[in-house]
Enzyme design. Sequence first.
Site, mmCIF file in Angstrom:
data_model
loop_
_atom_site.group_PDB
_atom_site.id
_atom_site.type_symbol
_atom_site.label_atom_id
_atom_site.label_comp_id
_atom_site.label_asym_id
_atom_site.label_seq_id
_atom_site.Cartn_x
_atom_site.Cartn_y
_atom_site.Cartn_z
ATOM 1 N N CYS A 74 -26.242 -4.493 25.759
ATOM 2 C CA CYS A 74 -27.147 -5.839 26.026
ATOM 3 C C CYS A 74 -28.378 -5.479 26.932
ATOM 4 C CB CYS A 74 -26.390 -6.233 27.344
ATOM 5 S SG CYS A 74 -24.551 -6.990 26.561
ATOM 6 N N LYS A 124 -29.809 -16.245 30.456
ATOM 7 C CA LYS A 124 -29.012 -14.935 30.092
ATOM 8 C C LYS A 124 -29.869 -13.912 29.716
ATOM 9 C CE LYS A 124 -26.034 -11.754 28.496
ATOM 10 N NZ LYS A 124 -24.759 -11.424 28.881
HETATM 11 N N1 SAJ Z 1 -28.631 1.552 35.090
HETATM 12 C C1 SAJ Z 1 -29.259 2.406 35.892
HETATM 13 N N2 SAJ Z 1 -29.622 2.330 36.941
HETATM 14 C C2 SAJ Z 1 -28.973 1.081 37.855
HETATM 15 C C3 SAJ Z 1 -28.127 0.355 37.097
HETATM 16 C C4 SAJ Z 1 -27.917 0.470 35.553
HETATM 17 O O1 SAJ Z 1 -29.956 3.443 35.058
HETATM 18 O O2 SAJ Z 1 -29.343 0.995 38.899
HETATM 19 C C5 SAJ Z 1 -28.233 1.743 33.500
HETATM 20 C C6 SAJ Z 1 -26.747 2.204 33.302
HETATM 21 O O3 SAJ Z 1 -26.506 3.566 33.614
HETATM 22 C C7 SAJ Z 1 -26.689 1.556 31.951
HETATM 23 C C8 SAJ Z 1 -27.727 0.410 31.895
HETATM 24 O O4 SAJ Z 1 -28.468 0.488 32.984
HETATM 25 O O5 SAJ Z 1 -27.017 2.645 31.040
HETATM 26 C C9 SAJ Z 1 -26.954 -1.047 31.847
HETATM 27 O O6 SAJ Z 1 -25.698 -0.781 32.746
HETATM 28 P P1 SAJ Z 1 -25.358 -1.906 33.705
HETATM 29 O O7 SAJ Z 1 -24.415 -1.628 34.769
HETATM 30 O O8 SAJ Z 1 -26.636 -2.562 34.226
HETATM 31 O O9 SAJ Z 1 -25.239 -3.207 32.793
HETATM 32 P P2 SAJ Z 1 -24.173 -3.577 31.455
HETATM 33 O O10 SAJ Z 1 -25.022 -3.459 30.276
HETATM 34 O O11 SAJ Z 1 -22.990 -2.727 31.727
HETATM 35 O O12 SAJ Z 1 -23.773 -5.093 31.745
HETATM 36 C C10 SAJ Z 1 -24.940 -5.984 31.707
HETATM 37 C C11 SAJ Z 1 -24.597 -6.684 33.036
HETATM 38 N N3 SAJ Z 1 -25.920 -7.703 33.349
HETATM 39 C C12 SAJ Z 1 -26.475 -7.684 34.732
HETATM 40 O O13 SAJ Z 1 -26.021 -7.024 35.587
HETATM 41 C C13 SAJ Z 1 -27.606 -8.473 34.654
HETATM 42 C C14 SAJ Z 1 -23.346 -7.967 32.882
HETATM 43 O O14 SAJ Z 1 -23.396 -8.946 33.741
HETATM 44 C C15 SAJ Z 1 -23.867 -8.718 31.442
HETATM 45 O O15 SAJ Z 1 -22.513 -9.463 31.152
HETATM 46 C C16 SAJ Z 1 -23.877 -7.557 30.474
HETATM 47 O O16 SAJ Z 1 -25.033 -6.766 30.615
HETATM 48 C C17 SAJ Z 1 -24.105 -8.233 28.972
HETATM 49 O O17 SAJ Z 1 -22.980 -8.324 28.280
HETATM 50 O O18 SAJ Z 1 -25.238 -8.917 28.797
#
Ligand code: SAJ
Length: 455
Positions: A254, A200
């Site tokens: 996360c 995870k």
């Molecule tokens: N972000 C970027 N650029 C990107 C992707 C994301 O700047 O290309 C930023 C987003 O704007 C945000 C942050 O990263 O601020 C995180 O967003 P996210 O959509 O990547 O992830 P979370 O935090 O909403 O959810 C993540 C997910 N993990 C993965 O994709 C590996 C989700 O599957 C998990 O269940 C969740 O964390 C968790 O609860 O752990």
Amino acid sequence: MKICVLGLGYIGLPTALLLAAHGSNVVGVDVKQSVVDRLNHGELPFKEPGIEDLYLRTGDRFVARERPETADVFLIAVPTPLDPATKVSNLSYIRRAAGMIAGHLKEGDLVILESTVPPGTSERVVIPGLEKSGIAIRDFLYAHCPERAIPGRTLQEMVYNSRIIGGYDRDSTDQAISLYQTFVRGEIYRTDARTAEFVKLMENTSRDVNVALANEFAKLAEECGINVWEAITLANKHPRVSILSPGPGVGGHCIAIDPWFLTQNSTGCRMVSTAREVNDSMPNYVLQITRSLLYSIKNPIISIFGVAYKGNVGDTRESPAFKFIQLAGNEGYTIRCHDPYVRDFPHPLMGAADAADGSDCLVILADHDCFRNIDPAELQVRTKFVVDTRNILDHERWIGQGFAVRVLGDGSQVYPAAPGEGILPAGLYSPDAARPVATPPPVSLLTPDGRERFL
Ligand code: SAJ
């Protein structure tokens, strides 16, 4: 089967409702009386696509309580925050949940931990906490089944994503798999509890490092006179390349936190913490861009569009907006905030028109889809500057309305533009004409025919 789910937040509540909708009797437990009361009156504490319909499908099989009860299965989905000063996990909610369960545990019960934890927490913290019941592990069953659902698509992902189930022993894994099979349609993979904890953390750390790489590419592209968004699209045509998108920083409960859980006991790892630093520095970088536009405007007013940590969610936990607002406030800027998804925020939230009224610069931080449809003609701003950190606006439309658009990661326009003349390249701008007062250093490029070209 009676299941007690401890923690009715973004993961616990949807999981509890899915289990109830698929036939189990579920007692949802939360220490916040307001959450319990609202749920028992049919009111959901947060928005998530499909959750209201799901709640209706649970019939009388879901009830909320402030304390756990005797059950066959206990599922822990409580927060595991990070101590911001030490960057060490705070496991107090986990300990408390284990203690509450211990008071009701019977031989043969199954306990599942879904919360994200540092490797070894199941063996060192949760199982010993449960054993305070007087029942030893093997006389009860234990598995770590980390949640993997992404906010905004939680229910769909809870059902269709694959799951990792790490049992204390074979029997624990088998029993946990049977439970998840009641609603999970994705593959279920078996492992041990410590590996599941590690997997995870690797998943979220890998995403954090990859966002950091995209953010570095954005800064490098600006230095090189390149539009990073176009460059990423082209690089991603390679069959083994998949670069993420730059942005104003990484938020959420996360990805901004979990990498520290992985490294908190380590002495020699650098890449993970460096990626964290890169992502944590992005609000400063966006402020630097904003400041370069506004530096001689007296008493500037900036309007932040999107304070949620990402697009199409109302969650502001660890949002980069907090740091940006604090830094901008220290700069002396007046700050207005608009976010149609967010209900509670320490800074007053306004409608789009009010937030933009008299403003000197709009700063797009979260990529809410609805921002794509904002009509710039309807905004009564004082100065027509907009900083788009997500590359989501229809730039031609904004330029057509006289705005100067500065896109994070776009250094492609060699010649400066004033408001009304197009996209602003990287560099510092004089306030009246929005022309660079310090242009970026010349960059040499090799053209496809091998000749050198200076920008
Ligand atoms: N972000 C970027 N650029 C990107 C992707 C994301 O700047 O290309 C930023 C987003 O704007 C945000 C942050 O990263 O601020 C995180 O967003 P996210 O959509 O990547 O992830 P979370 O935090 O909403 O959810 C993540 C997910 N993990 C993965 O994709 C590996 C989700 O599957 C998990 O269940 C969740 O964390 C968790 O609860 O752990």
